[in-house]
Design an enzyme around this catalytic site. Structure first.
Site, mmCIF file in Angstrom:
data_model
loop_
_atom_site.group_PDB
_atom_site.id
_atom_site.type_symbol
_atom_site.label_atom_id
_atom_site.label_comp_id
_atom_site.label_asym_id
_atom_site.label_seq_id
_atom_site.Cartn_x
_atom_site.Cartn_y
_atom_site.Cartn_z
ATOM 1 N N ARG A 85 14.876 -13.131 -12.765
ATOM 2 C CA ARG A 85 16.272 -13.402 -12.439
ATOM 3 C C ARG A 85 16.765 -14.541 -13.335
ATOM 4 O O ARG A 85 16.169 -15.630 -13.342
ATOM 5 C CB ARG A 85 16.397 -13.801 -10.951
ATOM 6 N N HIS A 113 26.312 -18.614 -12.367
ATOM 7 C CA HIS A 113 25.462 -19.647 -11.760
ATOM 8 C C HIS A 113 26.061 -20.996 -12.169
ATOM 9 O O HIS A 113 25.404 -21.816 -12.797
ATOM 10 C CB HIS A 113 24.010 -19.485 -12.201
ATOM 11 N N GLU A 145 25.458 -18.738 -4.889
ATOM 12 C CA GLU A 145 25.746 -19.820 -3.951
ATOM 13 C C GLU A 145 27.205 -20.298 -4.006
ATOM 14 O O GLU A 145 27.478 -21.452 -4.376
ATOM 15 C CB GLU A 145 24.788 -21.001 -4.191
ATOM 16 N N ASN A 193 18.994 -17.348 -0.887
ATOM 17 C CA ASN A 193 18.263 -18.504 -1.403
ATOM 18 C C ASN A 193 17.906 -19.378 -0.214
ATOM 19 O O ASN A 193 18.797 -19.878 0.484
ATOM 20 C CB ASN A 193 19.126 -19.315 -2.380
ATOM 21 N N TYR A 237 15.571 -22.612 1.246
ATOM 22 C CA TYR A 237 14.731 -23.776 0.956
ATOM 23 C C TYR A 237 14.240 -24.472 2.218
ATOM 24 O O TYR A 237 13.119 -24.925 2.294
ATOM 25 C CB TYR A 237 15.491 -24.769 0.069
ATOM 26 N N GLU A 295 15.830 -16.968 -4.331
ATOM 27 C CA GLU A 295 15.281 -18.290 -4.671
ATOM 28 C C GLU A 295 14.501 -18.794 -3.478
ATOM 29 O O GLU A 295 14.967 -18.709 -2.332
ATOM 30 C CB GLU A 295 16.383 -19.320 -4.975
HETATM 31 O O1 IFM Z 1 18.234 -25.599 -8.793
HETATM 32 C C1 IFM Z 1 18.971 -25.051 -7.762
HETATM 33 C C2 IFM Z 1 19.553 -23.713 -8.181
HETATM 34 O O2 IFM Z 1 20.322 -23.813 -9.309
HETATM 35 C C3 IFM Z 1 20.421 -23.168 -7.071
HETATM 36 N N1 IFM Z 1 19.721 -23.155 -5.810
HETATM 37 C C4 IFM Z 1 19.030 -24.358 -5.412
HETATM 38 C C5 IFM Z 1 18.134 -24.840 -6.529
HETATM 39 C C6 IFM Z 1 17.390 -26.110 -6.078
HETATM 40 O O3 IFM Z 1 18.281 -27.117 -5.730
#
Ligand code: IFM
Length: 451
Positions: free
Chosen positions: A82, A126, A171, A297, A299, A351
């Site tokens: 990606r 992006h 995002e 995405n 985290y 992500e």
């Molecule tokens: O690095 C970023 C990415 O560009 C977008 N999503 C979160 C990642 C980590 O902060």
């Protein structure tokens, strides 16, 4: 620790496994071969905008190291890569003339992936909007939506036959809120009203691009990527529960409801007053245009308190270098929530990863915390899949250490270490783990099939 095989067996043979990057974070070559200025090139020049006062001028020098980086990607055994296209590299002013050398770079990228048997997953936006469009209002202007559709069509006509998936925006919450309300990301504006209008234009332009691409005969899978977290109440109190529901409606459902239900959450809209976005007839139908996949995405979770903001350090969970809690179960919870509330298309984790300390010593980075992070989050995806969520793929953020926006180069998300002084790439233990895991996913190879 369970063997990679045990986890691998929980996924079907056609599950998509990848690594992810984005143009501004890795390419460098900021002023070469006719590339135009992006809003991030400009934002990096603002005093105190970037923690280490760095910029994307060189980054990972990927623009000049394309072939060896493609070999690096292939060496991991992934089935997908990606990446994003830098809009100002292919169309310096965001309108009008196209830049042949910029287009040629992405031609070489998708051809190089095809030669190595790796699917290309292309993201159009992006975050590195051409500065020339920002000078005319950027995402606050409806005209930018039309420019975006032209750009999407041009990319499809040039590259689409070799691209498995096209993501419109990465995002949109980040672009709107961090870029236009909090001002700590490009373009550095600080207005809630502006941010809400920008979010709306991003969503409408997403739908317009999807419809235009389909009408143009695009054969790639089409989708959008959202940054999502479950919002967890800090305590069992009714106040914290109510606050968590409210945060979920404003931060998550503001994006997922219009995409999958065709309407913004009423309770949020009712509170916006004069900050509510201007919505034109037909906008909501554009946003809800059917998509082939939702990119998620993930985290961490968000812990929400009705009183003082929750302090992650008090949770007892491990924290990454970003100060984010490591909470794999939150990924399963989030996916089940989405599956409960919407008729989901395919879901890809586009992500997932963490920033950790990562000291390079004797040519090795022993990032056991990242290995653990990836293993537990991949297991969380398998848990969601077992419970019926239509999971199609998973991509690690990130292939290699890179420019982490307002944190500059101070945070390392890569499974490959980058020495920025020499541009040497070193596979971290997490990359070796991922490679072994992917080997296990492929199953036993016929004798003589190579490593
Ligand atoms: O690095 C970023 C990415 O560009 C977008 N999503 C979160 C990642 C980590 O902060």
């Amino acid at each position: 620790m369970p063997l990679p095989e045990t986890l691998a067996h929980r996924f079907p043979a056609d599950f998509i496994w990848g690594v992810a990057t984005s143009s501004f974070q890795i390419e460098g070559a900021a002023r070469e071969d006719g590339k135009g200025e992006s809003i991030w090139d400009r934002f990096c020049q603002a005093p105190d905008a970037i923690l280490d006062a760095s910029n994307g001028d060189v980054a990972c020098d990927h623009y000049h190291r394309l072939d060896s980086d493609l070999d690096l990607i292939a060496s991991l055994g992934v089935t997908a890569y990606r990446f994003s296209v830098s809009w100002p590299r292919v169309q310096p002013k965001g309108a009008g003339t196209w830049n042949a050398k910029g287009l040629d770079f992405y031609e070489r990228l998708v051809d190089g992936l095809a030669r190595r048997g790796i699917q290309a997953h292309l993201t159009l936006n992006h975050w590195d909007l051409p500065q020339a469009l920002q000078d005319r209002g950027g995402w606050t202007e409806r005209d930018t939506m039309s420019r975006f559709v032209d750009y999407a069509l041009a990319m499809n006509r040039r590259l689409g036959d070799r691209v498995a998936a096209i993501t419109t925006h990465n995002e949109p919450w980040v672009i709107a809120v961090l870029g236009h309300e909090q001002g700590n990301f490009a373009p550095g504006l600080k207005s809630r009203k502006t941010a809400l209008q920008v979010a709306h234009h991003l969503l409408v332009s997403h739908g317009m691009a999807v419809q235009a691409l389909r009408a143009d005969g695009c054969r790639s899978q089409l989708g959008i990527v959202l940054n999502l977290s479950p919002m967890v109440p800090a305590t069992d109190s009714p106040q914290d529960h109510a606050a968590a529901l409210k945060a979920d409606a404003a931060g998550r459902r503001w994006y997922t409801d219009p995409l999958f239900l065709g309407a913004y959450p009423q309770e949020v809209m009712a509170e916006l007053g004069a900050d509510a976005p201007v919505i034109h007839p037909g906008d909501m139908a554009h946003i809800a245009a059917p998509i082939d996949y939702l990119g998620v995405n993930y985290y961490t979770r968000q812990v929400i308190s009705a009183g003082e903001p929750f302090d992650n350090k008090t949770s007892g969970l491990p924290l990454t270098e970003m100060g984010w809690e490591v909470y794999a179960r939150g990924l399963t919870d989030l996916l089940l929530l989405l599956h409960r509330d919407y008729q989901l298309p395919d879901v890809l984790i586009t992500e997932n990863g963490g920033a950790f300390k990562d000291p390079l010593s004797d040519g090795r980075v022993q990032d056991a915390d990242r290995v653990d992070y990836l293993r537990t989050h991949i297991a969380a995806v398998a848990d969601a899949r077992d419970q019926g969520v239509p999971m199609r793929g998973y991509m690690v953020w990130s292939l290699m250490d890179n420019f982490e926006w307002s944190s500059g180069y101070t945070k390392r998300f890569g499974i490959v270490h980058v020495d920025y002084a020499t541009q040497t790439r070193t596979l971290k233990d997490s990359a070796l783990w991922y490679r072994d895991f992917l080997r296990a996913c492929r199953g036993p190879q016929p004798v003589g099939a190579g490593a």
